[in-house]
Design a protein around this motif. Structure first.
Motif, PDB file in Angstrom:
ATOM      1  N   VAL A 144       0.731  -1.490   0.294  1.00  0.00           N
ATOM      2  CA  VAL A 144       0.163  -0.163   0.087  1.00  0.00           C
ATOM      3  C   VAL A 144       1.092   1.114  -0.295  1.00  0.00           C
ATOM      4  O   VAL A 144       1.998   1.215   1.142  1.00  0.00           O
ATOM      5  CB  VAL A 144      -1.002  -0.190   1.268  1.00  0.00           C
ATOM      6  N   THR A 145       0.552   2.131  -0.766  1.00  0.00           N
ATOM      7  CA  THR A 145       1.860   3.288  -1.160  1.00  0.00           C
ATOM      8  C   THR A 145       0.925   4.314   0.214  1.00  0.00           C
ATOM      9  O   THR A 145      -0.087   3.987  -0.051  1.00  0.00           O
ATOM     10  CB  THR A 145       1.565   4.192  -2.854  1.00  0.00           C
ATOM     11  N   VAL A 146       1.773   5.203   0.583  1.00  0.00           N
ATOM     12  CA  VAL A 146       1.400   6.474   1.268  1.00  0.00           C
ATOM     13  C   VAL A 146       1.485   7.610   1.590  1.00  0.00           C
ATOM     14  O   VAL A 146       2.994   7.986   1.521  1.00  0.00           O
ATOM     15  CB  VAL A 146       1.970   5.300   2.996  1.00  0.00           C
ATOM     16  N   LEU A 147       0.595   8.249   1.873  1.00  0.00           N
ATOM     17  CA  LEU A 147       1.483   9.533   1.896  1.00  0.00           C
ATOM     18  C   LEU A 147       1.084  10.437   3.512  1.00  0.00           C
ATOM     19  O   LEU A 147      -0.555   9.907   3.914  1.00  0.00           O
ATOM     20  CB  LEU A 147      -0.105  10.122   0.982  1.00  0.00           C
ATOM     21  N   LEU A 148       1.999  10.740   3.821  1.00  0.00           N
ATOM     22  CA  LEU A 148       1.625  10.798   5.390  1.00  0.00           C
ATOM     23  C   LEU A 148       1.873  12.173   5.583  1.00  0.00           C
ATOM     24  O   LEU A 148       2.634  13.231   5.428  1.00  0.00           O
ATOM     25  CB  LEU A 148       2.935   9.957   5.675  1.00  0.00           C
ATOM     26  N   VAL A 149       0.554  12.954   6.328  1.00  0.00           N
ATOM     27  CA  VAL A 149       1.060  14.439   6.699  1.00  0.00           C
ATOM     28  C   VAL A 149       0.689  14.088   8.801  1.00  0.00           C
ATOM     29  O   VAL A 149       0.280  13.340   8.972  1.00  0.00           O
ATOM     30  CB  VAL A 149      -0.160  15.414   6.290  1.00  0.00           C
ATOM     31  N   GLU A 150       2.739  14.667   9.038  1.00  0.00           N
ATOM     32  CA  GLU A 150       2.741  14.146  10.719  1.00  0.00           C
ATOM     33  C   GLU A 150       3.328  15.246  10.917  1.00  0.00           C
ATOM     34  O   GLU A 150       4.522  15.956  10.423  1.00  0.00           O
ATOM     35  CB  GLU A 150       3.782  12.769  10.162  1.00  0.00           C
ATOM     36  N   GLN A 151       3.156  15.652  12.805  1.00  0.00           N
ATOM     37  CA  GLN A 151       3.902  16.299  12.917  1.00  0.00           C
ATOM     38  C   GLN A 151       4.990  16.295  13.577  1.00  0.00           C
ATOM     39  O   GLN A 151       5.550  17.208  14.060  1.00  0.00           O
ATOM     40  CB  GLN A 151       2.757  17.084  14.099  1.00  0.00           C
ATOM     41  N   ARG A 152       5.012  15.449  14.192  1.00  0.00           N
ATOM     42  CA  ARG A 152       6.709  14.771  14.350  1.00  0.00           C
ATOM     43  C   ARG A 152       7.326  13.988  13.052  1.00  0.00           C
ATOM     44  O   ARG A 152       7.486  13.628  12.593  1.00  0.00           O
ATOM     45  CB  ARG A 152       6.613  13.157  15.515  1.00  0.00           C
ATOM     46  N   LEU A 153       8.667  15.552  13.110  1.00  0.00           N
ATOM     47  CA  LEU A 153       8.668  15.693  11.926  1.00  0.00           C
ATOM     48  C   LEU A 153       9.826  14.913  11.152  1.00  0.00           C
ATOM     49  O   LEU A 153      10.483  14.392  10.509  1.00  0.00           O
ATOM     50  CB  LEU A 153       9.912  17.386  11.717  1.00  0.00           C
ATOM     51  N   VAL A 154      10.782  14.712  12.599  1.00  0.00           N
ATOM     52  CA  VAL A 154      11.915  13.058  13.078  1.00  0.00           C
ATOM     53  C   VAL A 154      11.434  12.090  12.602  1.00  0.00           C
ATOM     54  O   VAL A 154      11.889  11.458  11.547  1.00  0.00           O
ATOM     55  CB  VAL A 154      12.363  13.497  13.987  1.00  0.00           C
ATOM     56  N   GLU A 155      10.309  12.015  12.826  1.00  0.00           N
ATOM     57  CA  GLU A 155       9.590  10.431  12.920  1.00  0.00           C
ATOM     58  C   GLU A 155       9.012  10.249  11.488  1.00  0.00           C
ATOM     59  O   GLU A 155       9.426   9.569  11.244  1.00  0.00           O
ATOM     60  CB  GLU A 155       8.694  10.444  14.225  1.00  0.00           C
ATOM     61  N   ALA A 156       8.965  11.804  11.192  1.00  0.00           N
ATOM     62  CA  ALA A 156       8.062  11.527   9.504  1.00  0.00           C
ATOM     63  C   ALA A 156       9.106  11.118   8.260  1.00  0.00           C
ATOM     64  O   ALA A 156       8.929  10.258   7.632  1.00  0.00           O
ATOM     65  CB  ALA A 156       6.840  12.614   9.568  1.00  0.00           C
ATOM     66  N   LEU A 157      10.039  11.948   9.035  1.00  0.00           N
ATOM     67  CA  LEU A 157      11.347  11.600   7.804  1.00  0.00           C
ATOM     68  C   LEU A 157      11.877  11.050   8.183  1.00  0.00           C
ATOM     69  O   LEU A 157      12.831  10.117   7.217  1.00  0.00           O
ATOM     70  CB  LEU A 157      12.385  13.717   8.082  1.00  0.00           C
ATOM     71  N   GLY A 158      12.349  10.436   8.873  1.00  0.00           N
ATOM     72  CA  GLY A 158      13.135   8.664   9.312  1.00  0.00           C
ATOM     73  C   GLY A 158      12.114   7.702   8.937  1.00  0.00           C
ATOM     74  O   GLY A 158      12.821   6.536   8.190  1.00  0.00           O
ATOM     75  N   ILE A 159      10.861   7.764   8.758  1.00  0.00           N
ATOM     76  CA  ILE A 159      10.116   7.017   7.725  1.00  0.00           C
ATOM     77  C   ILE A 159       9.519   6.734   6.283  1.00  0.00           C
ATOM     78  O   ILE A 159       9.788   5.781   5.077  1.00  0.00           O
ATOM     79  CB  ILE A 159       8.929   5.861   8.746  1.00  0.00           C
ATOM     80  N   ALA A 160       9.452   8.227   5.603  1.00  0.00           N
ATOM     81  CA  ALA A 160       9.327   8.300   4.319  1.00  0.00           C
ATOM     82  C   ALA A 160      10.628   7.892   3.680  1.00  0.00           C
ATOM     83  O   ALA A 160      11.737   8.504   3.995  1.00  0.00           O
ATOM     84  CB  ALA A 160       8.936   9.687   4.390  1.00  0.00           C
ATOM     85  N   ASP A 161      10.490   7.555   2.389  1.00  0.00           N
ATOM     86  CA  ASP A 161      10.849   8.116   1.043  1.00  0.00           C
ATOM     87  C   ASP A 161      11.833   9.399   0.759  1.00  0.00           C
ATOM     88  O   ASP A 161      12.837   9.809   0.450  1.00  0.00           O
ATOM     89  CB  ASP A 161      10.545   6.891   0.166  1.00  0.00           C
ATOM     90  N   ARG A 162      10.669   9.960   0.677  1.00  0.00           N
ATOM     91  CA  ARG A 162      10.534  11.638  -0.164  1.00  0.00           C
ATOM     92  C   ARG A 162      10.103  12.472   0.975  1.00  0.00           C
ATOM     93  O   ARG A 162       8.976  12.010   1.888  1.00  0.00           O
ATOM     94  CB  ARG A 162      10.119  11.463  -1.323  1.00  0.00           C
ATOM     95  N   ALA A 163      10.081  13.929   0.415  1.00  0.00           N
ATOM     96  CA  ALA A 163       9.297  14.420   1.538  1.00  0.00           C
ATOM     97  C   ALA A 163       9.216  15.849   0.477  1.00  0.00           C
ATOM     98  O   ALA A 163       9.865  16.307  -0.435  1.00  0.00           O
ATOM     99  CB  ALA A 163       9.837  15.060   2.831  1.00  0.00           C
ATOM    100  N   TYR A 164       8.174  16.404   0.772  1.00  0.00           N
ATOM    101  CA  TYR A 164       7.597  17.923   0.501  1.00  0.00           C
ATOM    102  C   TYR A 164       7.440  18.956   1.405  1.00  0.00           C
ATOM    103  O   TYR A 164       6.637  18.597   2.363  1.00  0.00           O
ATOM    104  CB  TYR A 164       5.887  17.813  -0.522  1.00  0.00           C
ATOM    105  N   VAL A 165       7.680  20.003   1.213  1.00  0.00           N
ATOM    106  CA  VAL A 165       8.189  20.936   2.139  1.00  0.00           C
ATOM    107  C   VAL A 165       6.520  21.539   1.793  1.00  0.00           C
ATOM    108  O   VAL A 165       7.039  22.397   1.297  1.00  0.00           O
ATOM    109  CB  VAL A 165       9.454  21.674   2.822  1.00  0.00           C
ATOM    110  N   LEU A 166       5.728  22.418   2.802  1.00  0.00           N
ATOM    111  CA  LEU A 166       4.850  23.231   2.305  1.00  0.00           C
ATOM    112  C   LEU A 166       4.875  24.211   3.202  1.00  0.00           C
ATOM    113  O   LEU A 166       5.479  23.919   4.723  1.00  0.00           O
ATOM    114  CB  LEU A 166       3.353  22.203   2.610  1.00  0.00           C
TER     115      LEU A 166
END
Length: 233
Positions: free
Chosen positions: A184-206
């Motif tokens: 399952v592909t995942v699109l994640l919005v998360e306030q815990r930035l370190v944890e979110a960026l730690g499990i993500a492949d790529r990221a967009y900064v809004l």
């Protein structure tokens, strides 16, 4: 899998998104990060068909930007909303089964229960309990489980760690990784930035409704200048 071209949207009378263009490839975890009020939740709602948008949103080449939310759900996009939005007085089991409502008429519509219980065994232990009696972390597990009952190809999660004790946050983030590993592909919005960026492949900064930076999540996390300028870290 998902592509946005020049997407703009207003929420509660305010221009929340301005010309957003981004892609999510099949099998990725992509994080969308930024300060409060940047437009992250509106972005997910626009993709899910819950707020009107301009521009083009496509799922595997099919335009979905002007389709109703229930049609987008049936096409394979599941949303775990901010605040969970459970049916508090219904049981855990009923909340999960309602997640399969969009697939009513299909003989195997309750088959995803096995997946949900493998990810979150405590939900199986609490099937008769009302959702309102669960802890915050357990409610978040239930919200994710309910979205998985739609058999999504793309799962979108809006602040899954919000209001949850740290130990259960770790469990939920680990479950998100397992969900991706199951295809399952995942699109994640998360306030815990370190944890979110730690499990993500790529990221967009809004920032104020615009994408100001994108790239490999590990690179964004490692760049102290980027973290200070855009993420307040």
């Amino acid at each position: 899998m998902l592509r946005l071209d020049g997407v703009s949207a207003a929420y509660r009378g305010l221009k929340a998104l301005q010309g957003i263009s981004m892609e999510v490839a099949k099998g990725e975890i992509v994080a969308v990060v930024g300060a409060n009020g940047a437009g992250k939740s509106t972005l997910l709602k626009a993709i899910a068909g819950q707020v009107p948008s301009e521009g083009t949103i496509s799922l595997e080449g099919a335009a979905i930007g002007r389709l109703p939310a229930h049609t987008i759900c049936r096409m394979g996009i599941g949303l775990v909303p901010e605040g969970r939005r459970l049916f508090p007085r219904l049981s855990v089991e009923d909340n999960l089964r309602l997640g399969a409502y969009a697939r009513r008429g299909e003989a195997d519509r309750f088959a995803p229960l096995d997946l949900v219980f493998s990810l979150f065994p405590r939900l199986q232990e609490r099937l008769p309990q009302r959702a309102e009696t669960l802890s915050g972390g357990e409610q978040q597990m239930l919200a994710i489980g309910r979205a998985l009952m739609t058999k999504p190809r793309l799962l979108m999660l809006d602040e899954p760690s919000q209001g949850i004790m740290p130990k259960l946050v770790d469990d939920i983030l680990a479950a998100i990784g397992r969900i991706r590993d199951l295809g399952v592909t995942v699109l994640l919005v998360e306030q815990r930035l370190v944890e979110a960026l730690g499990i993500a492949d790529r990221a967009y900064v809004l920032q104020t409704g615009r994408i100001v930076l994108s790239g490999a999540a590990a690179d964004i996390l490692a760049d102290s200048g980027v973290r200070r300028a855009y993420l307040g870290m």
